[in-house]
Design an enzyme around this catalytic site. Structure first.
Site, PDB file in Angstrom:
ATOM      1  N   LEU A 102       0.846  -1.193   0.001  1.00  0.00           N
ATOM      2  CA  LEU A 102      -0.102  -0.006  -0.120  1.00  0.00           C
ATOM      3  C   LEU A 102       0.872   1.145  -0.070  1.00  0.00           C
ATOM      4  CD1 LEU A 102      -2.683  -0.887   2.533  1.00  0.00           C
ATOM      5  CD2 LEU A 102      -3.102  -0.980   0.432  1.00  0.00           C
ATOM      6  N   ASP A 103       0.480   2.264  -0.751  1.00  0.00           N
ATOM      7  CA  ASP A 103       1.425   3.511  -0.565  1.00  0.00           C
ATOM      8  C   ASP A 103       1.528   3.873   0.671  1.00  0.00           C
ATOM      9  OD1 ASP A 103       1.078   3.418  -3.176  1.00  0.00           O
ATOM     10  OD2 ASP A 103      -0.477   4.742  -3.715  1.00  0.00           O
ATOM     11  N   LYS A 104       2.444   4.932   1.127  1.00  0.00           N
ATOM     12  CA  LYS A 104       2.808   5.306   2.325  1.00  0.00           C
ATOM     13  C   LYS A 104       1.671   5.916   3.053  1.00  0.00           C
ATOM     14  CE  LYS A 104       6.247   8.240   4.507  1.00  0.00           C
ATOM     15  NZ  LYS A 104       7.564   9.207   4.080  1.00  0.00           N
ATOM     16  N   LYS A 186      -5.211   6.009  -7.370  1.00  0.00           N
ATOM     17  CA  LYS A 186      -4.656   7.244  -7.726  1.00  0.00           C
ATOM     18  C   LYS A 186      -4.505   7.592  -9.303  1.00  0.00           C
ATOM     19  CE  LYS A 186      -2.646   7.607  -3.249  1.00  0.00           C
ATOM     20  NZ  LYS A 186      -1.280   7.225  -2.554  1.00  0.00           N
TER      21      LYS A 186
END
Ligand code: URA
Length: 249
Positions: A102-104, A186
């Site tokens: 998962l992204d930060k 995104k």
């Protein structure tokens, strides 16, 4: 199996710590103190205690973590804390890694395991494991946007696979993907001239984020959750997996 390997696989003690603990009389096998951590035990029959606590042996460990913002989904990173650092010390040394990234700044359901073949199968593009995310956007999402997102959009030369979008407000909803390209959601939002302002994963296959876990908290997967992942992974034979880097999440 060697007693020290058993204790280290269970995430209780390293081999060196086992040797020390055995010398100190802190380990019992079937109620009898053992001073030799190199001795052999039968994990299916013997009861091992450390400081009087019964050890639960796991060949593989499966953890559910509610990922907070600011942590990277990696086993080590030079700049930011990793999700591993949210686990207690004994769980940081049994080879756990995030099953997909998962992204930060993405929150929510993260599964960590040390079962490499299982994770590899679950993340294989051939497996199409559903992953559901709750999202919020900067601008309203129109019916036309939903149709486009569901049908597939171009994210830098890649057409996304069909997915499901359920809006719960004009700027919020759920999106369920069966694939996991880098920054996929995104980039999908950008493809329809919007921007994601909040992203949280709520399911991975049949596993649902436990709402009793606060951000940063973890628990072991239940037997049912673990079985659902094993069942899902068993649908794909190891030899059919691609050798190159798999998908992101
Ligand atoms: N899609 C994204 O853009 N980010 C994530 O962390 C997961 C899916």
């Amino acid at each position: 199996m060697r007693l020290d390997k058993y204790l280290s696989d269970a995430g209780v003690l390293t081999r060196t710590e086992s040797a020390r603990a055995a010398k100190n009389g802190q380990i019992t096998v079937n109620g009898v103190v053992t001073r030799r951590s190199s001795g052999h035990i039968d994990p299916t029959k013997d009861i091992i205690c450390y400081n009087g606590q019964k050890i639960i042996y796991r060949e593989f460990t499966y953890i559910m973590l509610n990922k907070p913002e600011g942590y990277v989904s990696a086993t080590d990173d030079k700049l930011s804390p990793t999700v591993l650092t949210l686990l207690p010390d004994e769980l940081q040394r049994i080879g756990l890694f995030p099953c997909g990234r998962l992204d930060k700044n993405t929150l929510g359901l993260m599964i960590l395991t040390n079962n490499g073949p299982l994770a590899h199968k679950l993340l294989s593009p051939k497996n199409h494991v559903d992953k559901k995310y709750r999202f919020e956007t900067k601008f309203p999402v129109s019916d036309e946007d939903v149709k486009n997102l569901e049908g597939g959009v171009d994210i830098g030369g890649y057409m996304t696979a069909p997915c499901r979008v359920e809006m719960t407000g004009e700027r919020e909803g759920y999106i369920t993907l069966t694939e996991g390209k880098y920054h996929q959601i995104k980039l999908m939002a950008i493809a329809v001239h919007n921007q994601i302002t909040y992203l949280e994963r709520v399911t991975f296959g049949e596993v649902v984020l436990d709402t009793n876990l606060a951000r940063g908290e973890w628990r072991y997967l239940t037997e049912g959750e673990q079985a659902s992942l094993e069942k899902r992974a068993s649908k794909i034979p190891a030899e059919s997996l691609e050798k190159h880097k798999g998908p992101q999440n």
